[in-house]
Design a protein around this motif. Structure first.
Motif, PDB file in Angstrom:
ATOM      1  N   GLY A 238      19.104 -27.773  -6.462  1.00 32.28           N
ATOM      2  CA  GLY A 238      19.729 -29.137  -6.432  1.00 32.28           C
ATOM      3  C   GLY A 238      18.920 -29.748  -7.186  1.00 32.28           C
ATOM      4  N   THR A 239      19.120 -31.172  -7.329  1.00 29.89           N
ATOM      5  CA  THR A 239      18.508 -32.361  -8.068  1.00 29.89           C
ATOM      6  C   THR A 239      16.960 -32.301  -7.401  1.00 29.89           C
ATOM      7  N   VAL A 240      16.165 -32.762  -8.400  1.00 31.39           N
ATOM      8  CA  VAL A 240      14.797 -32.811  -7.932  1.00 31.39           C
ATOM      9  C   VAL A 240      14.619 -33.623  -6.501  1.00 31.39           C
ATOM     10  N   ASP A 241      15.365 -34.470  -6.493  1.00 32.94           N
ATOM     11  CA  ASP A 241      15.176 -35.489  -5.219  1.00 32.94           C
ATOM     12  C   ASP A 241      15.855 -34.782  -4.052  1.00 32.94           C
ATOM     13  N   GLU A 242      16.901 -33.812  -4.182  1.00 31.93           N
ATOM     14  CA  GLU A 242      17.425 -33.226  -3.210  1.00 31.93           C
ATOM     15  C   GLU A 242      16.460 -32.294  -2.662  1.00 31.93           C
ATOM     16  N   ILE A 243      15.860 -31.415  -3.646  1.00 27.49           N
ATOM     17  CA  ILE A 243      14.741 -30.156  -3.212  1.00 27.49           C
ATOM     18  C   ILE A 243      13.578 -31.243  -2.523  1.00 27.49           C
ATOM     19  N   PHE A 244      13.114 -32.063  -2.960  1.00 26.12           N
ATOM     20  CA  PHE A 244      11.997 -32.468  -2.432  1.00 26.12           C
ATOM     21  C   PHE A 244      12.068 -33.319  -1.089  1.00 26.12           C
ATOM     22  N   TYR A 245      13.354 -34.103  -1.237  1.00 19.53           N
ATOM     23  CA  TYR A 245      13.462 -34.882   0.017  1.00 19.53           C
ATOM     24  C   TYR A 245      14.447 -34.777   0.856  1.00 19.53           C
ATOM     25  N   ASN A 246      15.337 -33.601   0.664  1.00 20.92           N
ATOM     26  CA  ASN A 246      16.353 -33.149   1.729  1.00 20.92           C
ATOM     27  C   ASN A 246      16.455 -31.691   1.544  1.00 20.92           C
ATOM     28  N   PRO A 247      15.443 -30.903   1.637  1.00 23.12           N
ATOM     29  CA  PRO A 247      15.646 -29.306   1.387  1.00 23.12           C
ATOM     30  C   PRO A 247      15.999 -28.813   2.639  1.00 23.12           C
ATOM     31  N   LYS A 248      16.724 -27.556   2.452  1.00 22.64           N
ATOM     32  CA  LYS A 248      17.500 -27.016   3.507  1.00 22.64           C
ATOM     33  C   LYS A 248      17.291 -25.492   3.832  1.00 22.64           C
ATOM     34  N   HIS A 249      16.523 -25.016   2.908  1.00 30.08           N
ATOM     35  CA  HIS A 249      16.047 -23.710   3.056  1.00 30.08           C
ATOM     36  C   HIS A 249      14.723 -23.381   3.618  1.00 30.08           C
ATOM     37  N   PRO A 250      14.402 -22.754   4.576  1.00 28.94           N
ATOM     38  CA  PRO A 250      13.196 -22.559   5.325  1.00 28.94           C
ATOM     39  C   PRO A 250      12.339 -22.130   4.353  1.00 28.94           C
ATOM     40  N   TYR A 251      12.522 -21.377   3.260  1.00 22.31           N
ATOM     41  CA  TYR A 251      11.401 -21.150   2.270  1.00 22.31           C
ATOM     42  C   TYR A 251      10.913 -22.400   1.493  1.00 22.31           C
ATOM     43  N   THR A 252      11.927 -23.097   1.049  1.00 22.57           N
ATOM     44  CA  THR A 252      11.688 -24.370   0.495  1.00 22.57           C
ATOM     45  C   THR A 252      10.805 -25.430   1.398  1.00 22.57           C
ATOM     46  N   TRP A 253      11.225 -25.188   2.795  1.00 28.54           N
ATOM     47  CA  TRP A 253      10.200 -26.087   3.490  1.00 28.54           C
ATOM     48  C   TRP A 253       8.853 -25.494   3.419  1.00 28.54           C
ATOM     49  N   GLY A 254       8.669 -24.092   3.614  1.00 26.99           N
ATOM     50  CA  GLY A 254       7.381 -23.508   3.260  1.00 26.99           C
ATOM     51  C   GLY A 254       6.562 -23.972   2.080  1.00 26.99           C
ATOM     52  N   LEU A 255       7.294 -23.849   1.058  1.00 25.75           N
ATOM     53  CA  LEU A 255       6.702 -24.183  -0.263  1.00 25.75           C
ATOM     54  C   LEU A 255       6.162 -25.782  -0.201  1.00 25.75           C
ATOM     55  N   ILE A 256       7.128 -26.706   0.410  1.00 26.10           N
ATOM     56  CA  ILE A 256       6.791 -28.079   0.418  1.00 26.10           C
ATOM     57  C   ILE A 256       5.529 -28.308   1.332  1.00 26.10           C
ATOM     58  N   SER A 257       5.588 -27.588   2.460  1.00 25.75           N
ATOM     59  CA  SER A 257       4.558 -27.680   3.296  1.00 25.75           C
ATOM     60  C   SER A 257       3.075 -27.474   2.894  1.00 25.75           C
ATOM     61  N   SER A 258       3.212 -26.312   1.783  1.00 21.50           N
ATOM     62  CA  SER A 258       1.897 -25.752   1.537  1.00 21.50           C
ATOM     63  C   SER A 258       1.326 -26.612   0.424  1.00 21.50           C
ATOM     64  N   MET A 259       2.130 -27.716  -0.148  1.00 21.72           N
ATOM     65  CA  MET A 259       1.599 -28.730  -0.940  1.00 21.72           C
ATOM     66  C   MET A 259       0.425 -29.557  -0.364  1.00 21.72           C
ATOM     67  N   PRO A 260      -0.731 -29.605  -1.253  1.00 21.94           N
ATOM     68  CA  PRO A 260      -1.862 -30.601  -0.661  1.00 21.94           C
ATOM     69  C   PRO A 260      -1.358 -31.891  -0.522  1.00 21.94           C
ATOM     70  N   ASP A 261      -1.616 -32.545   0.520  1.00 28.62           N
ATOM     71  CA  ASP A 261      -1.400 -34.002   0.702  1.00 28.62           C
ATOM     72  C   ASP A 261      -2.596 -34.884   0.936  1.00 28.62           C
ATOM     73  N   LEU A 262      -2.716 -35.783   0.209  1.00 29.04           N
ATOM     74  CA  LEU A 262      -4.196 -36.416   0.216  1.00 29.04           C
ATOM     75  C   LEU A 262      -4.136 -37.428   1.402  1.00 29.04           C
ATOM     76  N   ASP A 263      -2.808 -37.844   1.914  1.00 26.47           N
ATOM     77  CA  ASP A 263      -2.907 -38.776   2.903  1.00 26.47           C
ATOM     78  C   ASP A 263      -3.058 -38.182   4.399  1.00 26.47           C
ATOM     79  N   THR A 264      -3.049 -36.863   4.631  1.00 27.10           N
ATOM     80  CA  THR A 264      -3.019 -36.377   5.829  1.00 27.10           C
ATOM     81  C   THR A 264      -4.421 -36.213   6.202  1.00 27.10           C
ATOM     82  N   GLY A 265      -5.477 -36.104   5.429  1.00 30.40           N
ATOM     83  CA  GLY A 265      -6.898 -35.815   5.879  1.00 30.40           C
ATOM     84  C   GLY A 265      -7.056 -34.425   6.492  1.00 30.40           C
ATOM     85  N   LYS A 266      -6.320 -33.494   6.324  1.00 32.20           N
ATOM     86  CA  LYS A 266      -6.130 -32.294   6.919  1.00 32.20           C
ATOM     87  C   LYS A 266      -7.261 -31.190   6.053  1.00 32.20           C
TER      88      LYS A 266
END
Length: 344
Positions: A238-266
């Motif tokens: 899909g377009t870069v916005d669709e994959i980043f902000y409206n992903p549909k496949h559980p594997y894509t969810w996993g890839l996005i969840s594994s990205m470092p997020d500086l806001d979370t403080g985890k």
């Protein structure tokens, strides 16, 4: 939009002592003029094999294009002889490899290495090719190009060597440029400079780029569209916005969840459990099912088709079937979707 490249139902195997590794299993995608298509996924998902098959750079001794087409300029690249490919490789389709030190000849000055494809494909004299090589060194941001022309690869830093590799790839103004993780070996600052350089050069020479990476942060900066690969297949595109902000496949969810997020403080990073499938014996159903916390019985029995999400967005997951239960993506994905609600 004009299609530069069409890959249709591509299947590639490697013949090993252990048996036949079905590395690419029915890959389909198009590349349009002037766009950047990013192919993402874990190591072993088939990204590099797919793109090396376009260049016909897979080892002939143990690899085989079992079926499918790679259409460019009305020709099926999968059926061309090596001599016919030599006229296309480096001229119409070029490749930037991951490690610049192994891409460059340590015994030859960089200027001559840039001149080689120019003399071969552009029918220029040596003096014209030299002028063009110096112009390319200047174009990719190397200072004092006339002096640098005479130097050897070991006299350049890692970032400068990668710029030389890019200059070689751009020497004949290719219509398709394949970049195989071109920034992985570089530090973050140089990585940003190289990515900015590639975006700038794309606008100047109007080339189409296939960008291979496992780094979703890089994708957000360079891509127009994204293809997510897993187990030798494209599981979402899909377009870069669709994959980043409206992903549909559980594997894509996993890839996005594994990205470092500086806001979370985890203090801990998310990792997708399990490991990629053994393609000596590909699984019967959805290859991602053993690692998918949302897997259903049908995932273990039947491979999902590509479901249409929008005119530009498709995903191969049974969760998109009308009869499937409604599943909420992980919190990290939901957070992104909230940041960009316009794509839903």
């Amino acid at each position: 939009m004009e299609k530069m490249l069409e890959v249709k139902d591509l299947n590639i195997s490697f013949h090993t002592f252990g048996g036949e590794v079905k590395a690419i299993r029915g890959v389909n995608f198009d590349l349009y003029k002037g766009e950047t298509l990013a192919i993402v996924g874990e190591s072993g998902s088939g990204k590099s094999v797919t793109t090396k098959s376009i260049m016909r750079l897979l080892p002939e001794s143990n690899s085989e294009i079992k079926s499918g087409q790679i259409l460019f300029d009305g020709k099926d690249l999968a059926k061309l002889t090596d001599k016919q490919m030599q006229k296309i490789r480096g001229k119409d389709i070029s490749m930037i490899f991951q490690d610049p030190m192994t891409s460059l000849n340590p015994t030859m000055i960089v200027g001559k290495q840039i001149m080689e494809p120019i003399i071969k494909h552009q029918n220029m004299s040596k003096s014209e090719a030299k002028e063009r090589a110096i112009e390319l060194l200047r174009l990719v941001g190397i200072p004092k190009p006339e002096d640098r022309f005479k130097q050897y690869p070991h006299q350049f830093s890692g970032g400068m060597r990668q710029r030389v590799v890019i200059a070689i790839a751009l020497a004949c103004n290719p219509r398709v440029l394949i970049a195989d993780e071109p920034t992985t070996a570089l530090d973050v600052t140089i990585q940003a400079q190289i990515l900015e350089l590639m975006k700038d050069l794309q606008q100047k020479i109007d080339t189409s780029i296939i960008f291979i990476t496992h780094d979703l942060g890089v994708v957000a900066n360079v891509a127009d569209r994204v293809a997510v690969m897993y187990g030798g297949k494209i599981v979402e595109i899909g377009t870069v916005d669709e994959i980043f902000y409206n992903p549909k496949h559980p594997y894509t969810w996993g890839l996005i969840s594994s990205m470092p997020d500086l806001d979370t403080g985890k203090s801990e990073l998310y990792a997708i459990p399990g490991s990629p499938p053994d393609l000596l014996n590909p699984p019967k159903g959805d290859a991602f099912a053993p690692r998918n916390q949302f897997a259903m019985k049908i995932d273990l029995e039947q491979e999902p088709p590509m479901f249409k999400v929008s005119d530009t967005h498709y995903a191969a997951t049974w969760l998109l079937h009308p009869d499937a239960p409604k599943v909420e993506p992980p919190a990290a994905v939901l957070k992104r979707m909230e940041q960009y609600p316009g794509v839903k």
